[in-house]
Scaffold this motif. Sequence first.
Motif, PDB file in Angstrom:
ATOM      1  N   ARG A  25      13.546  -7.690  31.336  1.00  0.00           N
ATOM      2  CA  ARG A  25      13.199  -6.304  31.001  1.00  0.00           C
ATOM      3  C   ARG A  25      13.775  -5.297  31.990  1.00  0.00           C
ATOM      4  O   ARG A  25      14.132  -4.200  31.613  1.00  0.00           O
ATOM      5  N   ASN A  26      13.836  -5.679  33.270  1.00  0.00           N
ATOM      6  CA  ASN A  26      14.292  -4.740  34.288  1.00  0.00           C
ATOM      7  C   ASN A  26      14.704  -5.515  35.535  1.00  0.00           C
ATOM      8  O   ASN A  26      14.178  -6.588  35.813  1.00  0.00           O
ATOM      9  N   ARG A  36      13.931  -7.764  42.383  1.00  0.00           N
ATOM     10  CA  ARG A  36      12.850  -8.109  41.454  1.00  0.00           C
ATOM     11  C   ARG A  36      13.412  -8.140  40.038  1.00  0.00           C
ATOM     12  O   ARG A  36      14.091  -7.216  39.606  1.00  0.00           O
ATOM     13  N   GLU A  38      12.014  -8.345  36.354  1.00  0.00           N
ATOM     14  CA  GLU A  38      10.853  -8.295  35.468  1.00  0.00           C
ATOM     15  C   GLU A  38      11.230  -9.024  34.188  1.00  0.00           C
ATOM     16  O   GLU A  38      12.186  -8.651  33.514  1.00  0.00           O
ATOM     17  N   THR A  48       2.996  -9.287  33.399  1.00  0.00           N
ATOM     18  CA  THR A  48       4.364  -9.820  33.364  1.00  0.00           C
ATOM     19  C   THR A  48       4.634 -10.775  34.516  1.00  0.00           C
ATOM     20  O   THR A  48       4.095 -10.624  35.609  1.00  0.00           O
ATOM     21  N   ASP A  50       7.045 -11.641  37.152  1.00  0.00           N
ATOM     22  CA  ASP A  50       8.176 -11.103  37.896  1.00  0.00           C
ATOM     23  C   ASP A  50       8.745 -12.206  38.769  1.00  0.00           C
ATOM     24  O   ASP A  50       8.003 -12.934  39.434  1.00  0.00           O
TER      25      ASP A  50
END
Length: 158
Positions: A25-26, A36, A38, A48, A50
């Motif tokens: 996601r990121n 990091r 995600e 979530t 991570d």
Amino acid sequence: MQARCVTMANLTEIQQRVAGQAIVRNVDQIAHGHVRIETAFLYPEGGTVDLFIPVEHTSRRELCLSDLGRTMEWLLDVQIRPWRSKERQSIVDDALRLYGVRQKGGALELPLASLDDLVPGIIRLGQACIRVADLIYTRRSSLQTPATEALEDKTNPK
């Protein structure tokens, strides 16, 4: 395994390698330089998963993915202690062995030979985190006995 240190310059490369992957996601950089990631994986309560590429401040570095102990922290928050029973520890050991993940302290880690292994590594470590978090389903509810007794009272009137 070749030593590697993730730096700000590598952040762009990491973002490019995971671009378009539905499982990610990121990607960003947090304190101490850790990257990091995600993921779309969710813990049983909906948080979530991570994953991180930690920057080690030692002379010997390796590229690895880690949950930085977040899965074990999550289990402790829901009052599950994996080391308290052989059954739970066996579930953890099986999940780690299945996905090729190691446990270092409370952290779950997956060494990577190169960034080419990043996306499959995210999938493997993410699945391992979820599998370990599923220990929540081994917890016995304190409401289980009273509910069972109440049901028995209604079905077997005196």
